[in-house]
Write a protein that holds these residues in place. Sequence first.
Motif, short mmCIF file in Angstrom:
data_model
loop_
_atom_site.label_atom_id
_atom_site.label_comp_id
_atom_site.label_asym_id
_atom_site.label_seq_id
_atom_site.Cartn_x
_atom_site.Cartn_y
_atom_site.Cartn_z
N MET A 198 59.97 32.46 44.77
CA MET A 198 61.41 32.34 44.44
C MET A 198 61.84 30.91 44.67
O MET A 198 61.84 30.43 45.81
N PRO A 199 62.17 30.17 43.64
CA PRO A 199 62.55 28.78 43.86
C PRO A 199 63.87 28.66 44.63
O PRO A 199 64.80 29.43 44.38
N SER A 200 63.87 27.76 45.57
CA SER A 200 65.09 27.56 46.34
C SER A 200 65.57 26.14 46.08
O SER A 200 64.78 25.21 46.03
N SER A 201 66.85 25.95 45.89
CA SER A 201 67.33 24.61 45.57
C SER A 201 67.74 23.83 46.81
O SER A 201 68.10 22.67 46.73
N GLU A 202 67.68 24.49 47.98
CA GLU A 202 68.01 23.77 49.22
C GLU A 202 66.83 23.89 50.16
O GLU A 202 66.52 24.97 50.67
N ARG A 203 66.13 22.77 50.36
CA ARG A 203 64.86 22.81 51.10
C ARG A 203 64.87 21.79 52.23
O ARG A 203 65.48 20.73 52.12
N LEU A 204 64.12 22.14 53.27
CA LEU A 204 63.85 21.19 54.36
C LEU A 204 62.36 20.98 54.42
O LEU A 204 61.60 21.94 54.51
N LEU A 205 61.91 19.74 54.32
CA LEU A 205 60.50 19.43 54.52
C LEU A 205 60.36 18.94 55.95
O LEU A 205 60.92 17.89 56.31
N THR A 206 59.66 19.72 56.76
CA THR A 206 59.56 19.39 58.18
C THR A 206 58.14 18.99 58.55
O THR A 206 57.20 19.23 57.78
N ASP A 207 58.00 18.43 59.75
CA ASP A 207 56.71 17.94 60.26
C ASP A 207 56.07 16.95 59.27
O ASP A 207 54.96 17.17 58.79
N VAL A 208 56.81 15.91 58.96
CA VAL A 208 56.31 14.87 58.06
C VAL A 208 56.55 13.48 58.66
O VAL A 208 57.41 13.31 59.53
N HIS A 209 55.77 12.53 58.16
CA HIS A 209 56.06 11.11 58.38
C HIS A 209 56.48 10.58 57.02
O HIS A 209 55.85 10.91 56.01
N VAL A 210 57.53 9.78 56.97
CA VAL A 210 58.06 9.37 55.67
C VAL A 210 58.02 7.85 55.52
O VAL A 210 58.63 7.13 56.31
N ALA A 211 57.28 7.41 54.49
CA ALA A 211 57.35 6.00 54.09
C ALA A 211 58.50 5.93 53.09
O ALA A 211 58.31 6.17 51.90
N THR A 212 59.69 5.64 53.59
CA THR A 212 60.87 5.68 52.71
C THR A 212 60.86 4.54 51.70
O THR A 212 61.50 4.61 50.67
N MET A 213 60.17 3.45 52.02
CA MET A 213 60.14 2.21 51.24
C MET A 213 61.51 1.53 51.20
O MET A 213 61.73 0.61 50.40
N GLU A 214 62.41 1.95 52.09
CA GLU A 214 63.65 1.22 52.29
C GLU A 214 63.29 -0.05 53.06
O GLU A 214 62.40 -0.04 53.92
N THR A 215 63.96 -1.15 52.76
CA THR A 215 63.67 -2.37 53.52
C THR A 215 64.48 -2.34 54.81
O THR A 215 65.65 -1.99 54.82
N GLY A 216 63.81 -2.66 55.90
CA GLY A 216 64.49 -2.61 57.20
C GLY A 216 63.55 -3.08 58.26
O GLY A 216 62.71 -3.94 58.00
N GLU A 217 63.65 -2.47 59.43
CA GLU A 217 62.86 -2.97 60.56
C GLU A 217 61.39 -2.57 60.48
O GLU A 217 60.53 -3.34 60.87
N THR A 218 61.10 -1.37 59.99
CA THR A 218 59.72 -0.90 60.07
C THR A 218 58.98 -1.13 58.76
O THR A 218 59.56 -1.00 57.69
N PRO A 219 57.66 -1.48 58.84
CA PRO A 219 56.86 -1.58 57.62
C PRO A 219 56.95 -0.27 56.84
O PRO A 219 56.99 0.81 57.44
N TYR A 220 56.97 -0.36 55.54
CA TYR A 220 57.07 0.80 54.64
C TYR A 220 58.38 1.59 54.83
O TYR A 220 58.50 2.69 54.33
N GLY A 221 59.31 1.09 55.61
CA GLY A 221 60.51 1.88 55.93
C GLY A 221 60.13 3.18 56.60
O GLY A 221 60.76 4.22 56.38
N MET A 222 59.09 3.12 57.43
CA MET A 222 58.48 4.34 57.99
C MET A 222 59.38 5.04 58.99
O MET A 222 59.98 4.41 59.86
N ILE A 223 59.52 6.35 58.84
CA ILE A 223 60.16 7.19 59.86
C ILE A 223 59.12 8.22 60.31
O ILE A 223 58.66 9.03 59.51
N GLU A 224 58.73 8.13 61.59
CA GLU A 224 57.76 9.10 62.13
C GLU A 224 58.50 10.38 62.52
O GLU A 224 59.69 10.35 62.80
#
Length: 404
Positions: free
Chosen positions: A1-27
């Motif tokens: 059943m497709p759900s249009s509101e999802r949470l992806l949990t237990d991930v590390h995210v290379a957001t690629m936003e420019t900022g303090e961390t390489p790759y815009g990484m959020i652990e």
Amino acid sequence: MPSSERLLTDVHVATMETGETPYGMIEEAVVALSQDRIAWVGPRDGLPAEYSGFTATSLGGRLVTPALIDCHTHIVHGGDRAVEFEMRLNGASYEEVARAGGGIVSTVTATRTATEAELLETALPRVDALLAEGVTVLEVKSGYGLDTETELRMLRAARAIADARPVRVKTSFLGAHAVPGEYAGRDDAYIDEVCIPALRAAHAEGLVDAVDGFCEGIAFQPEQIARVFDVARELGLPVKLHAEQLSNLGGAKLAARYDALSADHIEYLDEDGVAAMAAAGTVAVILPGAFYTLRETQRPPIDSLRAHDVPMALASDCNPGSSPMTSLLLTMNMGCTLFRMTPEEALRGVTTHAARALGLPDCGTVAAGMRADLAIWDVTHPAELAYRIGFNPLHSRYFAGEPC
Ligand code: DI6
Ligand code: FE
């Protein structure tokens, strides 16, 4: 059943936003998706209460990046050139290959004789190879028709890819790719009698997102490209250009004068051209597949592009002649190994900067408000994506908020 509101949990995210961390990484992060958009991304502990009721999927500590974007392809075309490849490796000269009907002419002939359905059908396995590595946006050029009917048919086949597969397609009209046999020695007439009328017809049918050209001794001169770009401007279409691939004709400067989205290849680009691109905000699209296939030795001026802060994208240039390649992961590896780009530059090159090369403001980073187009990888560090050769660690893709 497709759900249009999802949470992806237990991930590390290379957001690629420019900022303090390489790759815009959020652990130890969480990504909230609502409909086709990213609603929120951040550290697990900071999740706002309003998203806590979304349907959660644990991704087991995997890496999330923006989905990949191939911003330069000729993926729709008739036939292939494997026999010509073989002839050359058995010692045939360029002339012998040409006499046997080889080269770009053979692809034009094969494309002219293919139906729209055949063009689509033969493109789809190549598209599937890209999607299997996490691609959700694909640029597709015309340019193997070189007559109005076939140029339009190529673009219709390109649009049809987006109905056949979960991928977004951006089209570029490349009528100024080569002079067809019937116009040999009359390249100006080809531009005026075929290329420009075909552009107008394709635009009227809603088939064109951008206008491209091949500015090169073996193709078209800057003043001929400028005539095509004038029409693009009149029609309100952005431009991009194959420039400085085999020699320096000042193509990138010309492109910059027209506020081009990108100048592509650019092995022979000089400092002036780099400065012009920087001033215009034109993206440098680096195409290591063609460099490799043609056994080119002149490398694009990566240090100078870096020094001038010109955004660098990377793309497959998938085409039957100079880059029969359907892998953005291999493209990233080649960008690093052949051109000394960093793995972070390579990943930015197939995400954030590729989006910019297509004029797309809604993808290429993992950030609230962006399209929920994501790649989930079985890797622990993002440098692995550019490091491995011939290995695909994709776990899954999200396209417009849906896993696929
Ligand atoms: N540059 C290239 O390398 C390809 N087109 C272009 O503008 C070559 C296309 C082909 O040989 O089919
Ligand atoms: Fe190309």
